[in-house]
Scaffold this motif. Sequence first.
Motif, short mmCIF file in Angstrom:
data_model
loop_
_atom_site.label_atom_id
_atom_site.label_comp_id
_atom_site.label_asym_id
_atom_site.label_seq_id
_atom_site.Cartn_x
_atom_site.Cartn_y
_atom_site.Cartn_z
N PHE A 33 0.84 -1.19 0.00
CA PHE A 33 0.00 0.00 0.00
C PHE A 33 0.88 1.25 0.00
O PHE A 33 1.90 1.29 0.69
N TYR A 35 0.53 5.31 0.93
CA TYR A 35 -0.29 6.32 1.57
C TYR A 35 0.41 7.68 1.51
O TYR A 35 1.63 7.76 1.41
N LEU A 45 -5.07 6.72 1.35
CA LEU A 45 -4.57 5.61 0.54
C LEU A 45 -4.49 6.06 -0.91
O LEU A 45 -5.46 6.56 -1.47
N TYR A 48 -3.04 0.39 -3.94
CA TYR A 48 -2.51 -0.82 -3.34
C TYR A 48 -2.45 -1.95 -4.36
O TYR A 48 -3.19 -1.98 -5.34
N PHE A 91 3.96 7.14 2.92
CA PHE A 91 4.21 5.87 3.60
C PHE A 91 3.92 4.70 2.67
O PHE A 91 2.98 4.72 1.88
N ARG A 95 1.54 -6.18 3.82
CA ARG A 95 0.64 -7.06 4.57
C ARG A 95 0.74 -8.46 4.00
O ARG A 95 0.91 -8.65 2.80
N ASP A 102 -2.51 -10.70 10.22
CA ASP A 102 -3.00 -10.09 8.98
C ASP A 102 -3.30 -8.63 9.23
O ASP A 102 -4.42 -8.26 9.54
N THR A 103 -2.29 -7.82 9.12
CA THR A 103 -2.46 -6.40 9.29
C THR A 103 -1.42 -5.68 8.45
O THR A 103 -0.52 -6.31 7.89
N GLN A 104 -1.55 -4.40 8.37
CA GLN A 104 -0.61 -3.61 7.57
C GLN A 104 0.54 -3.13 8.45
O GLN A 104 0.32 -2.60 9.54
N PHE A 106 3.65 -0.55 8.48
CA PHE A 106 4.08 0.67 7.80
C PHE A 106 5.59 0.85 7.87
O PHE A 106 6.24 0.49 8.85
N GLY A 107 6.12 1.45 6.81
CA GLY A 107 7.51 1.88 6.82
C GLY A 107 7.66 3.21 7.54
O GLY A 107 6.67 3.78 8.01
N TYR B 32 -13.57 -5.13 10.40
CA TYR B 32 -12.27 -5.17 11.05
C TYR B 32 -11.92 -3.76 11.45
O TYR B 32 -11.97 -2.85 10.61
N TYR B 36 -4.28 2.38 15.30
CA TYR B 36 -2.85 2.55 15.05
C TYR B 36 -2.32 3.69 15.91
O TYR B 36 -3.02 4.67 16.17
N GLY B 43 6.25 5.72 11.18
CA GLY B 43 5.02 5.28 10.56
C GLY B 43 4.02 4.77 11.59
O GLY B 43 4.41 4.39 12.69
N PRO B 44 2.74 4.74 11.23
CA PRO B 44 1.74 4.19 12.16
C PRO B 44 2.04 2.72 12.44
O PRO B 44 2.51 1.98 11.57
N LEU B 46 0.32 -0.86 14.36
CA LEU B 46 -0.89 -1.45 14.92
C LEU B 46 -0.77 -1.53 16.43
O LEU B 46 0.21 -2.04 16.98
N SER B 96 -10.54 -7.97 6.75
CA SER B 96 -9.32 -8.06 7.52
C SER B 96 -8.48 -6.79 7.40
O SER B 96 -8.93 -5.72 7.68
N GLY B 97 -7.27 -6.88 6.92
CA GLY B 97 -6.41 -5.70 6.86
C GLY B 97 -6.36 -5.02 5.52
O GLY B 97 -5.55 -4.14 5.32
#
Lengths: 115, 112
Positions: A33, A35, A45, A48, A91, A95, A102-104, A106-107, B32, B36, B43-44, B46, B96-97
């Motif tokens: 992704f 952003y 966003l 992606y 950003f 994922r 299962d989440t994103q 970030f850099g 979901y 963050y 960066g953000p 979780l 989900s994400g």
Amino acid sequence: DAGVIQSPRHEVTEMGQEVTLRCKPISGHNSLFWYRQTMMRGLELLIYFNNNVPIDDSGMPEDRFSAKMPNASFSTLKIQPSEPRDSAVYFCASRLAGGPKDTQYFGPGTRLTVL
Amino acid sequence: QQQVKQSPQSLIVQKGGISIINCAYENTAFDYFPWYQQFPGKGPALLIAIRPDVSEKKEGRFTISFNKSAKQFSLHIMDSQPGDSATYFCAASGTSGSRLTFGEGTQLTVNP
């Protein structure tokens, strides 16, 4: 695990110049992704990819923006020509769809300033 | 329908106090709801997440309360510490994400 890697961390350029932002996702992740974060618009966003294929680019502001993902370990976001209103923190996040976490992720972001 | 509304925009709490941040959504397809945390220059990351099959999830000092009928969810930070000072974003997605829709963010300051 090195996390998501972005380069450069800071970029200052002049209006009209081409800017290329780079991202290396976490190894094994299959979604990526891009952003953009500004004070006025928050976290937006842009585009992606799933398995290197662009899925949704509806957030890309205009034709000056383009993104590519030539392989699973590299993506670029290009702005050509750049404008002062493009100044923001960009950003990249990755994922692993369906994975145990299962989440994103970030850099650290690239802070872009267009003069 | 894709928006997630977050409040307050900023919050100042004394050390040891409770910080509460609220979010509301419209899209009933969202299933979901992550929060963050973002520190300056980072960066953000979780913090905690919930799915609509439960009304509350707690991880340490952080709790998400979820009200499906009202389409609202909130983050509670108990015993707030100066190290919790950061910007907090709620988000929501349909699967989900994938494709997270973020709230506007809340800048939390915890005074010593």
